[in-house]
Design an enzyme around this catalytic site. Structure first.
Site, PDB file in Angstrom:
ATOM      1  N   ARG A 124       0.816  -1.233   0.000  1.00 42.68           N
ATOM      2  CA  ARG A 124       0.000   0.000   0.000  1.00 42.68           C
ATOM      3  C   ARG A 124       0.843   1.274   0.000  1.00 42.68           C
ATOM      4  O   ARG A 124       0.378   2.349   0.383  1.00 42.68           O
ATOM      5  CB  ARG A 124      -0.961   0.025   1.188  1.00 42.68           C
ATOM      6  N   LYS A 146       4.764  11.576 -11.801  1.00 45.29           N
ATOM      7  CA  LYS A 146       3.892  10.761 -12.652  1.00 45.29           C
ATOM      8  C   LYS A 146       4.555   9.400 -12.809  1.00 45.29           C
ATOM      9  O   LYS A 146       5.718   9.317 -13.225  1.00 45.29           O
ATOM     10  CB  LYS A 146       3.748  11.401 -14.027  1.00 45.29           C
ATOM     11  N   GLU A 188      13.634  17.777 -25.137  1.00 46.67           N
ATOM     12  CA  GLU A 188      12.765  18.190 -24.020  1.00 46.67           C
ATOM     13  C   GLU A 188      13.347  19.434 -23.327  1.00 46.67           C
ATOM     14  O   GLU A 188      12.604  20.267 -22.796  1.00 46.67           O
ATOM     15  CB  GLU A 188      12.583  17.051 -23.014  1.00 46.67           C
ATOM     16  N   LYS A 230      10.648  22.598 -14.414  1.00 45.57           N
ATOM     17  CA  LYS A 230       9.671  21.513 -14.173  1.00 45.57           C
ATOM     18  C   LYS A 230       9.175  21.578 -12.736  1.00 45.57           C
ATOM     19  O   LYS A 230       7.982  21.411 -12.466  1.00 45.57           O
ATOM     20  CB  LYS A 230      10.287  20.148 -14.477  1.00 45.57           C
ATOM     21  N   GLU A 240      -1.863  18.094 -13.151  1.00 55.05           N
ATOM     22  CA  GLU A 240      -2.109  18.447 -14.550  1.00 55.05           C
ATOM     23  C   GLU A 240      -3.463  19.053 -14.861  1.00 55.05           C
ATOM     24  O   GLU A 240      -4.318  18.469 -15.511  1.00 55.05           O
ATOM     25  CB  GLU A 240      -1.837  17.251 -15.483  1.00 55.05           C
ATOM     26  N   ARG A 244       0.396  22.448 -15.830  1.00 58.21           N
ATOM     27  CA  ARG A 244       1.282  21.321 -16.137  1.00 58.21           C
ATOM     28  C   ARG A 244       1.100  20.850 -17.580  1.00 58.21           C
ATOM     29  O   ARG A 244       2.030  20.310 -18.193  1.00 58.21           O
ATOM     30  CB  ARG A 244       1.034  20.178 -15.141  1.00 58.21           C
ATOM     31  N   ASN A 248       3.199  19.607 -22.321  1.00 63.18           N
ATOM     32  CA  ASN A 248       2.874  18.761 -23.476  1.00 63.18           C
ATOM     33  C   ASN A 248       3.072  19.500 -24.802  1.00 63.18           C
ATOM     34  O   ASN A 248       2.665  19.001 -25.849  1.00 63.18           O
ATOM     35  CB  ASN A 248       1.421  18.275 -23.379  1.00 63.18           C
ATOM     36  N   HIS A 251       3.721  17.691 -28.026  1.00 61.44           N
ATOM     37  CA  HIS A 251       3.465  16.283 -27.767  1.00 61.44           C
ATOM     38  C   HIS A 251       2.225  15.734 -28.479  1.00 61.44           C
ATOM     39  O   HIS A 251       2.163  14.550 -28.759  1.00 61.44           O
ATOM     40  CB  HIS A 251       3.366  16.027 -26.257  1.00 61.44           C
ATOM     41  N   HIS A 255       3.067  12.648 -30.448  1.00 62.98           N
ATOM     42  CA  HIS A 255       2.463  11.347 -30.153  1.00 62.98           C
ATOM     43  C   HIS A 255       1.831  10.738 -31.404  1.00 62.98           C
ATOM     44  O   HIS A 255       1.856   9.526 -31.593  1.00 62.98           O
ATOM     45  CB  HIS A 255       1.413  11.478 -29.044  1.00 62.98           C
ATOM     46  N   HIS A 269      10.985   8.941 -28.604  1.00 66.38           N
ATOM     47  CA  HIS A 269      10.067   9.976 -28.115  1.00 66.38           C
ATOM     48  C   HIS A 269      10.611  11.401 -28.291  1.00 66.38           C
ATOM     49  O   HIS A 269       9.914  12.288 -28.794  1.00 66.38           O
ATOM     50  CB  HIS A 269       9.726   9.691 -26.651  1.00 66.38           C
TER      51      HIS A 269
HETATM   52  N1  LIG Z   1       6.814  10.177 -15.650  1.00 64.86           N
HETATM   53  C1  LIG Z   1       6.918  11.201 -16.462  1.00 64.86           C
HETATM   54  O1  LIG Z   1       6.587  12.343 -16.124  1.00 64.86           O
HETATM   55  C2  LIG Z   1       7.501  10.972 -17.814  1.00 64.86           C
HETATM   56  C3  LIG Z   1       7.870  12.068 -18.608  1.00 64.86           C
HETATM   57  C4  LIG Z   1       8.470  11.821 -19.827  1.00 64.86           C
HETATM   58  C5  LIG Z   1       8.699  10.513 -20.253  1.00 64.86           C
HETATM   59  N2  LIG Z   1       8.312   9.480 -19.452  1.00 64.86           N
HETATM   60  C6  LIG Z   1       8.567   8.092 -19.853  1.00 64.86           C
HETATM   61  O2  LIG Z   1       9.961   7.886 -19.909  1.00 64.86           O
HETATM   62  C7  LIG Z   1      10.233   6.824 -20.815  1.00 64.86           C
HETATM   63  C8  LIG Z   1      11.380   7.224 -21.696  1.00 64.86           C
HETATM   64  O3  LIG Z   1      12.510   7.471 -20.894  1.00 64.86           O
HETATM   65  P1  LIG Z   1      13.988   7.260 -21.465  1.00 64.86           P
HETATM   66  O4  LIG Z   1      14.117   7.988 -22.727  1.00 64.86           O
HETATM   67  O5  LIG Z   1      14.917   7.508 -20.364  1.00 64.86           O
HETATM   68  O6  LIG Z   1      13.932   5.723 -21.891  1.00 64.86           O
HETATM   69  P2  LIG Z   1      14.673   4.432 -21.287  1.00 64.86           P
HETATM   70  O7  LIG Z   1      14.466   4.297 -19.846  1.00 64.86           O
HETATM   71  O8  LIG Z   1      14.242   3.308 -22.172  1.00 64.86           O
HETATM   72  O9  LIG Z   1      16.214   4.750 -21.546  1.00 64.86           O
HETATM   73  C9  LIG Z   1      16.678   4.860 -22.885  1.00 64.86           C
HETATM   74  C10 LIG Z   1      17.809   3.852 -23.151  1.00 64.86           C
HETATM   75  O10 LIG Z   1      19.008   4.347 -22.566  1.00 64.86           O
HETATM   76  C11 LIG Z   1      19.566   3.364 -21.701  1.00 64.86           C
HETATM   77  N3  LIG Z   1      20.261   4.121 -20.665  1.00 64.86           N
HETATM   78  C12 LIG Z   1      19.718   4.920 -19.713  1.00 64.86           C
HETATM   79  N4  LIG Z   1      20.687   5.545 -19.027  1.00 64.86           N
HETATM   80  C13 LIG Z   1      21.882   5.131 -19.543  1.00 64.86           C
HETATM   81  C14 LIG Z   1      23.236   5.443 -19.270  1.00 64.86           C
HETATM   82  N5  LIG Z   1      23.569   6.359 -18.363  1.00 64.86           N
HETATM   83  N6  LIG Z   1      24.194   4.811 -19.975  1.00 64.86           N
HETATM   84  C15 LIG Z   1      23.850   3.911 -20.958  1.00 64.86           C
HETATM   85  N7  LIG Z   1      22.583   3.601 -21.282  1.00 64.86           N
HETATM   86  C16 LIG Z   1      21.609   4.204 -20.578  1.00 64.86           C
HETATM   87  C17 LIG Z   1      18.404   2.530 -21.256  1.00 64.86           C
HETATM   88  O11 LIG Z   1      18.821   1.257 -20.829  1.00 64.86           O
HETATM   89  C18 LIG Z   1      17.580   2.479 -22.536  1.00 64.86           C
HETATM   90  O12 LIG Z   1      18.107   1.514 -23.402  1.00 64.86           O
HETATM   91  C19 LIG Z   1       8.948   6.581 -21.567  1.00 64.86           C
HETATM   92  O13 LIG Z   1       8.364   5.381 -21.112  1.00 64.86           O
HETATM   93  C20 LIG Z   1       8.072   7.755 -21.219  1.00 64.86           C
HETATM   94  O14 LIG Z   1       6.699   7.437 -21.212  1.00 64.86           O
HETATM   95  C21 LIG Z   1       7.726   9.689 -18.256  1.00 64.86           C
HETATM   96 ZN   LIG Z   2       8.044  14.141 -23.594  1.00 66.53          ZN
END
Ligand SMILES: NC(=O)c1ccc[n+]([C@@H]2O[C@H](COP(=O)([O-])OP(=O)(O)OC[C@H]3O[C@@H](n4cnc5c(N)ncnc54)[C@H](O)[C@@H]3O)[C@@H](O)[C@H]2O)c1
Ligand SMILES: [Zn+2]
Length: 369
Positions: A124, A146, A188, A230, A240, A244, A248, A251, A255, A269
């Site tokens: 929980r 998020k 971003e 942020k 949001e 917030r 987007n 986006h 998307h 992305h």
């Molecule tokens: N929660 C939120 O507010 C929010 C906001 C934006 C995006 N997201 C989410 O984030 C995700 C995308 O994040 P991302 O781009 O970090 O993707 P990811 O976590 O898949 O990382 C990208 C790649 O880089 C590798 N990697 C990460 N750090 C590394 C490092 N220091 N050295 C070598 N390799 C490394 C990972 O293993 C992966 O292969 C999506 O699922 C998206 O929906 C969430």
């Molecule tokens: Zn984004």
């Protein structure tokens, strides 16, 4: 002077700090210790990041007297699934955590999102700490609470708002991040300048090349400024509403491009966001807000740093009507009308509801040719 910068996220009782600096992971335990309820942590990481950074983190925690386990998930977006989520919860329970256990998300946005969600429901709710290692996670996903996973109905449709106790950003981890992922995170960063800080945006136009070449001081400045923006936005509007939603920007178009490419390696992305921001600038022009020079300058800069700027930079064949259908499917499409974030000026974003479909379609058609 400390080589660490601290950015507060103010959310009453759920407030926390983001600490930014090089080499934080090897000294993480001293930053973590004051914020855990018991000396028991579980690191959750992925198969790329774990071999690079989990050992020094676990060793530092153990040296500080914490009991520390590590769980390693497959790398990649597919990990944000019900299947992996169930497995993660079972693997966590097998380690016999209690309510004072703290989870540590060590990785990119995928690990941060699934770990935060797991923390919000395990027993929980247990505490969690973010140690983001991708640029995107450092400037965006690790801050703001998020969390979530993807479903067959779309991305991020199941999750929670659940704030971490602390965010530790070790800028040195970016040295091992693949260049394409670094560029995706940079898109971003540009977004923050475009929606709310013209001086920062102009600085990025001058220093983007250095940032993407891995120049540590420029990276730290860009990350710090992004986290400050942020944090301010999340403090003003945690769940949001319209404030917030400004995050987007780019986006809704982005998307649609991602959905059309099937969320695969053709388009990641941040690249979709880069192109989506140009399209949102063009829509802003059609609404009579923005001078064309902003969009033109953005295209020039994106190309100079190796990011795609128009849909045709990704692939040749697009269908405007299919993209429009994806935009209606986007969760930001309220009551069947289209909502967009547009720029009134450089650094001034606004939410516009009820955008006429013809205007959106014209924008798509202009950007596809
Ligand atoms: N929660 C939120 O507010 C929010 C906001 C934006 C995006 N997201 C989410 O984030 C995700 C995308 O994040 P991302 O781009 O970090 O993707 P990811 O976590 O898949 O990382 C990208 C790649 O880089 C590798 N990697 C990460 N750090 C590394 C490092 N220091 N050295 C070598 N390799 C490394 C990972 O293993 C992966 O292969 C999506 O699922 C998206 O929906 C969430
Ligand atoms: Zn984004």
């Amino acid at each position: 002077m400390s080589e660490h910068e601290t950015v507060p996220v103010r959310l009453d009782a759920r407030s926390y700090d983001i600490v930014i600096g090089p080499g934080l992971i090897a000294r993480a335990a001293s930053h973590i210790a004051p914020y855990i309820r018991a000396p028991r942590v579980i690191i959750i990481t992925d198969a790329h990041v774990g071999p690079l950074y989990a050992k020094p983190l676990a060793a530092d925690c153990a040296a500080r007297g914490m009991r520390c386990d590590t769980l390693t998930l497959p790398a990649g977006e597919a990990t944000k699934s019900f299947t992996q989520f169930e497995k993660l919860l079972n693997d966590l329970l097998a380690l016999k955590p209690d309510r004072k256990t703290t989870l540590i998300a060590l990785g990119g946005g995928v690990i941060g999102d699934i770990t935060g969600f797991a923390a919000s429901v395990l027993l929980r709710g247990v505490d969690f700490i973010q140690i983001p290692t991708s640029l995107l996670a450092q400037v965006d996903s690790s801050v703001g609470g998020k969390t979530g996973i993807n479903t067959a109905h779309g991305k991020n449709l199941v999750g929670s708002f659940y704030q971490p106790k602390r965010v530790l950003i070790d800028t040195a981890t970016l040295q091992t991040l693949p260049p394409r992922e670094l560029r995706a995170g940079y898109a971003e960063i540009l977004k923050y300048g475009l929606i709310g800080n013209p001086d920062f945006y102009q600085w990025l136009l001058r220093h983007g090349g250095e940032i993407l070449a891995g120049d540590t001081p420029s990276l730290a400045k860009a990350i710090g400024e992004s986290c400050r923006m942020k944090a301010a936005i999340v403090s003003a509007d945690e769940r949001e509403g319209d404030v917030r939603a400004l995050l987007n920007f780019g986006h809704t178009f982005g998307h649609a491009l991602e959905a059309e490419c099937g969320y695969n390696d053709l388009l990641v992305h941040g690249e979709a966001v880069a192109v989506g921001m140009v399209m949102a600038c063009r829509l802003s022009e059609k609404l009579g807000y923005l001078n064309r020079t902003v969009g033109d300058g953005l295209i020039q800069h994106l190309r100079a740093v190796g990011l795609p700027a128009t849909p045709r930079d990704i692939r040749a064949d697009w269908d405007a009507n299919r993209l429009l259908a994806h935009m209606y499917g986007d969760k930001k499409a309220e009551n069947g009308t289209l909502t967009f974030i547009v720029l009134k000026n450089l650094g001034e974003a606004v939410v516009v509801k009820d955008v006429a479909e013809t205007l959106a379609l014209d924008t798509l058609k202009e950007c596809l040719t």
